[in-house]
Scaffold this active site. Sequence first.
Site, PDB file in Angstrom:
ATOM      1  N   LYS A 113      98.292  -4.542  53.126  1.00 60.81           N
ATOM      2  CA  LYS A 113      99.447  -3.838  53.680  1.00 60.81           C
ATOM      3  C   LYS A 113     100.297  -4.761  54.569  1.00 60.81           C
ATOM      4  O   LYS A 113     101.489  -4.553  54.709  1.00 60.81           O
ATOM      5  CB  LYS A 113      98.995  -2.632  54.492  1.00 60.81           C
ATOM      6  CG  LYS A 113      98.086  -1.641  53.764  1.00 60.81           C
ATOM      7  CD  LYS A 113      98.810  -0.890  52.677  1.00 60.81           C
ATOM      8  CE  LYS A 113      98.120   0.385  52.231  1.00 60.81           C
ATOM      9  NZ  LYS A 113      96.799   0.211  51.604  1.00 60.81           N
TER      10      LYS A 113
HETATM   11  C1  LIG Z   1      96.268   0.855  50.438  1.00 55.03           C
HETATM   12  C2  LIG Z   1      95.120   0.179  49.797  1.00 55.03           C
HETATM   13  C3  LIG Z   1      94.891   0.291  48.420  1.00 55.03           C
HETATM   14  C4  LIG Z   1      95.757   1.141  47.526  1.00 55.03           C
HETATM   15  O1  LIG Z   1      97.055   0.621  47.381  1.00 55.03           O
HETATM   16  P1  LIG Z   1      98.226   1.558  46.820  1.00 55.03           P
HETATM   17  O2  LIG Z   1      99.460   0.746  46.959  1.00 55.03           O
HETATM   18  O3  LIG Z   1      98.242   2.771  47.722  1.00 55.03           O
HETATM   19  O4  LIG Z   1      97.897   1.910  45.423  1.00 55.03           O
HETATM   20  C5  LIG Z   1      93.844  -0.443  47.872  1.00 55.03           C
HETATM   21  N1  LIG Z   1      93.039  -1.194  48.640  1.00 55.03           N
HETATM   22  C6  LIG Z   1      93.216  -1.310  49.971  1.00 55.03           C
HETATM   23  C7  LIG Z   1      92.278  -2.152  50.760  1.00 55.03           C
HETATM   24  C8  LIG Z   1      94.260  -0.642  50.598  1.00 55.03           C
HETATM   25  O5  LIG Z   1      94.435  -0.745  51.918  1.00 55.03           O
END
Ligand SMILES: *Cc1c(COP(=O)(O)O)cnc(C)c1O
Length: 497
Positions: A113
């Site tokens: 993120k």
């Molecule tokens: C948010 C997240 C996901 C999922 O990603 P999306 O964009 O919501 O599909 C997968 N793995 C981790 C570690 C995340 O923080």
Amino acid sequence: MEYVSTRDKSRKVSAAYAIANGIAPDGGLYCPTEFPRLSHEDWKALCDMDYKGRSAFVLGKFLTDFTAEELKSFADAAYADEKFGGKNTAPMVKLADGKYMLELWHGPTCAFKDMALQMLPHLLTASLKKTGETRTACILVATSGDTGKAALDGFADVDGTKIMVYYPVDGVSPMQKLQMTTQAGKNVEVVAIHGNFDDAQSAVKRIFIDEATRANLDKNGLMLSSANSINWGRLAPQIAYYISAYCDLIATGEIKMGDPINVCVPTGNFGNILAAYIAKQMGMPVNKFICASNRNNVLTDFFKKSGSYDKNRDFYTTTSPSMDILISSNLERLLFFVSGQNDKVVAELMGQLSTEGRYALAKDLFEKITADFDAGCCDDAQTAETIKRLFDEEHYLADTHTAVAVRVYEMYRKQTCDKTPTVIASTASPFKFCRAVIEALGGTLEQDDVTQLDVLTQLTGVAAPAPLSALAGKTPRFDRVVDKSEILGTVELLKDL
Ligand SMILES: *Cc1c(COP(=O)(O)O)cnc(C)c1O
């Protein structure tokens, strides 16, 4: 470049407007009306750049109301070497059987993120200025764990913004919870809710379209915005790392320009994998997108069972909590794109999803989607087994989310015999999900969550990321827990920040 809502494309807005506002007033998601194509010269130029340059270049194709200088200065600040543990912002690790692990978690909160949320505050504050906005932007975030901390870190003490994060009280890892509740900053608030991520996300979406709330905030000089991947400013920065990975595969001689790759992504809200899909629309050669889910496998059923999306099912808490989601918001954007931007169809399907909790695609739409996408899922036991096997056989330490993707990729490769090199999104540091990873490796758990980091280091010889070790001894600042029916009222807290 112009942007429209997935549910009503009659009103066109600028990128800055889409980013400042987060979500369209009709509840739809802003999308570009066309995809910029990368020319051969563009690719050659991209391959010669570092990550910061690639990011600014790709963003520039979409955010045409920003200057190249602006975007470059944002990228330099967002991906500064000291924030991402060195020059290699998104390193790739080659493993056996065509696996290329694209590590997206070297940022300040140790999850992918950060790749978007270190950039978003720059994009958002500039967007407010460009749209003549004088109110303070209140960023509401629903999180399944990682977005919350990454958004808090990105927006803490950023002028002209306040941020409020909602997380499911029993739905995040202890480390994720500690990261959020110890967040510093004058403009931050963190609220736990009784409910799951979908409850939090739906409540946030409801706040956005609640006229009375908006009017009330407006009187106080406040406006709402979003840092979830429903915001285009969240999604756009993610496109760059797939294009960057493709350039890196060329640079290391793994592929030649024009060769296809696969992309496998552990998926929750469908933002990360959609960014890869957009990279393909810009000209990156992709054979298949492999959508990997945990036991909450609503997307696997959607892709495997004739395009019916049905969220009326049990919700499970798993060892990969950031994927414990039954309403994958960004699927709405995919439907908009593959339907030839048919806002009527998307509005109708999303209406059905909100009233009946399900919808079914027409056959032609579904066939367009399955030409590009494959999918699979695995449970916690298979995830744990994969973590152990990856570590024992390839000496690669994966977190639970990444392990889901590896497992699903292995099944895909076995079933299809497709040997195309596959970029697997490695989405979090294994130290963020210490308990599950230690258990998978057969280690013994400690009581305290920060001590757990040392246990994993002793087991594996891998050092814990500094931002996680630094949590030792920090006292939580936030302990508010509310019922999901009370979320609307918590908006009042924003006035006092
Ligand atoms: C948010 C997240 C996901 C999922 O990603 P999306 O964009 O919501 O599909 C997968 N793995 C981790 C570690 C995340 O923080």
